[in-house]
Design an enzyme around this catalytic site. Sequence first.
Site, mmCIF file in Angstrom:
data_model
loop_
_atom_site.group_PDB
_atom_site.id
_atom_site.type_symbol
_atom_site.label_atom_id
_atom_site.label_comp_id
_atom_site.label_asym_id
_atom_site.label_seq_id
_atom_site.Cartn_x
_atom_site.Cartn_y
_atom_site.Cartn_z
ATOM 1 N N SER A 26 15.079 -7.876 5.257
ATOM 2 C CA SER A 26 14.507 -6.549 5.532
ATOM 3 C C SER A 26 14.659 -5.536 4.412
ATOM 4 C CB SER A 26 15.117 -5.945 6.798
ATOM 5 O OG SER A 26 14.573 -6.520 7.905
ATOM 6 N N SER A 27 14.395 -5.967 3.184
ATOM 7 C CA SER A 27 14.409 -4.975 2.108
ATOM 8 C C SER A 27 13.287 -3.951 2.308
ATOM 9 C CB SER A 27 14.283 -5.655 0.749
ATOM 10 O OG SER A 27 13.089 -6.400 0.690
ATOM 11 N N SER A 28 12.162 -4.367 2.871
ATOM 12 C CA SER A 28 11.057 -3.418 3.079
ATOM 13 C C SER A 28 11.472 -2.307 4.035
ATOM 14 C CB SER A 28 9.833 -4.102 3.671
ATOM 15 O OG SER A 28 9.552 -5.286 3.014
ATOM 16 N N GLY A 60 12.543 -10.460 -0.477
ATOM 17 C CA GLY A 60 11.920 -11.741 -0.126
ATOM 18 C C GLY A 60 12.907 -12.720 0.475
ATOM 19 N N ALA A 61 14.041 -12.215 0.957
ATOM 20 C CA ALA A 61 15.089 -13.091 1.486
ATOM 21 C C ALA A 61 15.153 -13.030 3.006
ATOM 22 C CB ALA A 61 16.440 -12.706 0.881
ATOM 23 N N GLU A 101 4.568 0.569 7.479
ATOM 24 C CA GLU A 101 4.409 -0.844 7.112
ATOM 25 C C GLU A 101 3.125 -1.424 7.717
ATOM 26 O OE1 GLU A 101 7.824 -3.030 6.582
ATOM 27 O OE2 GLU A 101 6.803 -4.947 6.483
ATOM 28 N N ASP A 127 12.985 -4.687 12.351
ATOM 29 C CA ASP A 127 13.671 -4.381 11.095
ATOM 30 C C ASP A 127 13.978 -2.895 10.948
ATOM 31 O OD1 ASP A 127 13.119 -7.041 10.712
ATOM 32 O OD2 ASP A 127 11.517 -6.714 9.271
ATOM 33 N N ASP A 156 9.888 -9.541 18.901
ATOM 34 C CA ASP A 156 9.729 -8.067 18.932
ATOM 35 C C ASP A 156 8.302 -7.648 19.247
ATOM 36 O OD1 ASP A 156 8.854 -8.823 16.353
ATOM 37 O OD2 ASP A 156 9.899 -7.194 15.315
ATOM 38 N N TYR A 205 2.312 -15.119 9.352
ATOM 39 C CA TYR A 205 2.924 -14.180 10.296
ATOM 40 C C TYR A 205 1.855 -13.628 11.242
ATOM 41 C CZ TYR A 205 5.830 -10.359 12.038
ATOM 42 O OH TYR A 205 6.529 -9.500 12.851
HETATM 43 C C1 GLA Z 1 9.960 -9.899 10.282
HETATM 44 C C2 GLA Z 1 9.244 -8.722 10.946
HETATM 45 C C3 GLA Z 1 9.901 -8.368 12.275
HETATM 46 C C4 GLA Z 1 10.076 -9.596 13.154
HETATM 47 C C5 GLA Z 1 10.694 -10.739 12.363
HETATM 48 C C6 GLA Z 1 10.741 -12.020 13.145
HETATM 49 O O1 GLA Z 1 11.244 -9.535 9.906
HETATM 50 O O2 GLA Z 1 9.269 -7.598 10.101
HETATM 51 O O3 GLA Z 1 9.151 -7.363 12.921
HETATM 52 O O4 GLA Z 1 8.873 -9.962 13.751
HETATM 53 O O5 GLA Z 1 9.993 -10.998 11.165
HETATM 54 O O6 GLA Z 1 11.620 -11.893 14.212
#
Ligand code: GLA
Length: 409
Positions: A149-151, A145-146, A187, A199, A46, A251
């Site tokens: 995409s809880s954030s 933390g799984a 974020e 996400d 992304d 990351y």
């Molecule tokens: C996390 C980030 C996303 C993406 C993924 C990996 O979920 O929030 O933006 O980069 O990692 O694909």
Amino acid sequence: MTASDQATAAGPADTADDAFRSVHDRAPAGVWSAPGRVNLIGEHTDYNDGFVLPFALPHRLAAAAAPREDGKLTFATVGSDGRVHTGAPVAVSDLRPGTPDGWSGYPAGVAWVLREAGIGGGAETDGWTVDRGADLVIAGDVPTGAGLSSSAAIECATAMALLGLAGEHDQQAARRAEIARWAQRAENEFVGVPTGSLDQTASMCCVDGHVLFLDCRSGDTEQVPFNATGAGLSVLVIDTQVKHSLGGSEYGDRRAGTEKAARLLGLPALRDVTPDTLDDALDRLPADLVPLVRHIVTENARVLEASRYLRDGRIADIGPVLDASHVSMRDDYRISCPELDLAVDTARTAGALGSRMTGGGFGGSAIALVRENDRHAVEAAVTTAFDTAGYRRPRMFVAVPSAGAGRDR
Ligand code: GLA
């Protein structure tokens, strides 16, 4: 305990609504919610202007909200024990990137972005804007933390709630994409995590029964029908319970590496390297960047390939593509971990058609595409393998493509 650790018997919207009434002794003006996601394929593409293919989970975070008039924001969350945890009120005028930090930084960051965007002020809501403040109570069942995409679910539920308080109730596609960008900005700039758009776009723009093909450069989306159940298949999510955090350096390091590679190649983004030009590009790069670039370029090609299969209704055919994606993340992008590799290898050996880690990596979840008839055998094999290795038992569930963010009541 944070809001998204909950597993409540009532739905998230009911839980948030009830908790709001008990904390504030009045009814909320409304309840809005947003889902977590799995990414079927397209990892770390992304922020390289590439392609992704997520779908929304049935797991959601709900925000019950009502306006205030004293310029304060309050946040409360419902824990898995059903207890409500209230934080100290924050003055909207005091919001600054990084303040508040911790969990409330996510909803606070969204309020900060929406304040800057100047939403609200309409007659219908008596001129309410974010500056006037709001009470929010958040509850839900997206595991934290799984890698699910809880954030983004917190950010998007908060954005929907604050927009709802400002009188905006019916977001069409273009507005949804804009809300996703606001949530991503919260974020990136407020919480300080340099994620891409995957996400938040998934949480805002996915629709029931479909995967979302997203071109992260143009923002173009396509809803691709995805009826695994109809094909006798399931997408099994294997949450290794190894907590991942994107706030650590890994990351950001991967992101910086790919951006450096694009700069060295004189390109706007690695999206502009294609499988045809890959070898030439790799020849021009220092050795440490070669595997990163190879992953991004081949992963983009895999998203396009998987999308073609899905458009033709050939769901089972994406299995080998998922497998290749995992190998690329494990060996080239180096974002897997022993627990994810064990989950993926065991699922495959036990009959999965394909399997890969999903999300940011370094822990979190894997997905396995399984024939429904084989699902129990795959689950049992994964559980046994984790027990034997002395790892914490993974949590597993079947993920069905579900609706994006919306108003519950
Ligand atoms: C996390 C980030 C996303 C993406 C993924 C990996 O979920 O929030 O933006 O980069 O990692 O694909």
